[in-house]
Motif scaffolding. Structure first.
Motif, PDB file in Angstrom:
ATOM      1  N   PRO A 180       0.792  -1.236   0.000  1.00 31.94           N
ATOM      2  CA  PRO A 180       0.000   0.000   0.000  1.00 31.94           C
ATOM      3  C   PRO A 180       0.824   1.285   0.000  1.00 31.94           C
ATOM      4  O   PRO A 180       0.469   2.243  -0.691  1.00 31.94           O
ATOM      5  CB  PRO A 180      -0.849  -0.116   1.262  1.00 31.94           C
ATOM      6  CG  PRO A 180      -0.130  -1.078   2.142  1.00 31.94           C
ATOM      7  CD  PRO A 180       0.580  -2.021   1.209  1.00 31.94           C
ATOM      8  N   ARG A 181       1.924   1.322   0.732  1.00 29.24           N
ATOM      9  CA  ARG A 181       2.731   2.548   0.800  1.00 29.24           C
ATOM     10  C   ARG A 181       3.396   2.838  -0.556  1.00 29.24           C
ATOM     11  O   ARG A 181       3.376   3.973  -1.030  1.00 29.24           O
ATOM     12  CB  ARG A 181       3.788   2.409   1.903  1.00 29.24           C
ATOM     13  CG  ARG A 181       4.687   3.593   2.059  1.00 29.24           C
ATOM     14  CD  ARG A 181       4.082   4.620   2.930  1.00 29.24           C
ATOM     15  NE  ARG A 181       5.060   5.658   3.229  1.00 29.24           N
ATOM     16  CZ  ARG A 181       4.759   6.754   3.829  1.00 29.24           C
ATOM     17  NH1 ARG A 181       3.532   6.973   4.212  1.00 29.24           N
ATOM     18  NH2 ARG A 181       5.657   7.655   4.059  1.00 29.24           N
ATOM     19  N   LEU A 182       3.969   1.814  -1.158  1.00 26.64           N
ATOM     20  CA  LEU A 182       4.601   1.985  -2.467  1.00 26.64           C
ATOM     21  C   LEU A 182       3.568   2.393  -3.511  1.00 26.64           C
ATOM     22  O   LEU A 182       3.792   3.327  -4.288  1.00 26.64           O
ATOM     23  CB  LEU A 182       5.303   0.703  -2.898  1.00 26.64           C
ATOM     24  CG  LEU A 182       5.912   0.700  -4.294  1.00 26.64           C
ATOM     25  CD1 LEU A 182       6.980   1.785  -4.432  1.00 26.64           C
ATOM     26  CD2 LEU A 182       6.483  -0.667  -4.621  1.00 26.64           C
ATOM     27  N   ASP A 183       2.440   1.720  -3.523  1.00 24.60           N
ATOM     28  CA  ASP A 183       1.394   2.060  -4.493  1.00 24.60           C
ATOM     29  C   ASP A 183       0.918   3.494  -4.295  1.00 24.60           C
ATOM     30  O   ASP A 183       0.726   4.231  -5.264  1.00 24.60           O
ATOM     31  CB  ASP A 183       0.215   1.092  -4.373  1.00 24.60           C
ATOM     32  CG  ASP A 183       0.512  -0.274  -4.959  1.00 24.60           C
ATOM     33  OD1 ASP A 183       1.705  -0.604  -5.152  1.00 24.60           O
ATOM     34  OD2 ASP A 183      -0.446  -1.016  -5.216  1.00 24.60           O
ATOM     35  N   ALA A 184       0.733   3.898  -3.044  1.00 24.56           N
ATOM     36  CA  ALA A 184       0.292   5.268  -2.761  1.00 24.56           C
ATOM     37  C   ALA A 184       1.311   6.277  -3.278  1.00 24.56           C
ATOM     38  O   ALA A 184       0.943   7.283  -3.899  1.00 24.56           O
ATOM     39  CB  ALA A 184       0.058   5.452  -1.261  1.00 24.56           C
TER      40      ALA A 184
END
Length: 90
Positions: free
Chosen positions: A20-24
């Motif tokens: 989730p952090r990378l995608d965000a």
């Protein structure tokens, strides 16, 4: 921008996105044109209306669990940047 990144990360995590952090960060980069270092350096920057709209549209597609490469429209492979559409198996 830091608050937007945190909210988007939590939303992606809530629907079971593996990274989730990378995608965000990548969605935020696509919407603003700011890479990771610029996002960090300008963490208090407020998104413009156009940037917020673009991010909302990208995030909605990713929250619908569409592959990130299809949402962004490209994917890196070695030194190539390949165009990706909904027709591409990712």
């Amino acid at each position: 921008m830091t608050a937007v990144l945190a909210r988007l990360t939590r939303a992606l995590e809530a629907v079971g996105i593996d990274s989730p952090r990378l995608d965000a960060r990548l969605l935020l980069e696509a919407a603003t044109g700011l890479d990771r270092s610029a996002q960090t350096a300008h963490g208090e920057r407020v998104l413009t209306g156009d940037e917020a709209d673009a991010l909302a549209a990208l995030a909605a597609r990713r929250l619908d669990r569409r592959p990130l490469a299809q949402v962004l429209g490209h994917r890196g492979f070695w030194s190539l940047d390949l165009a990706v559409t909904a027709d591409v198996l990712t």
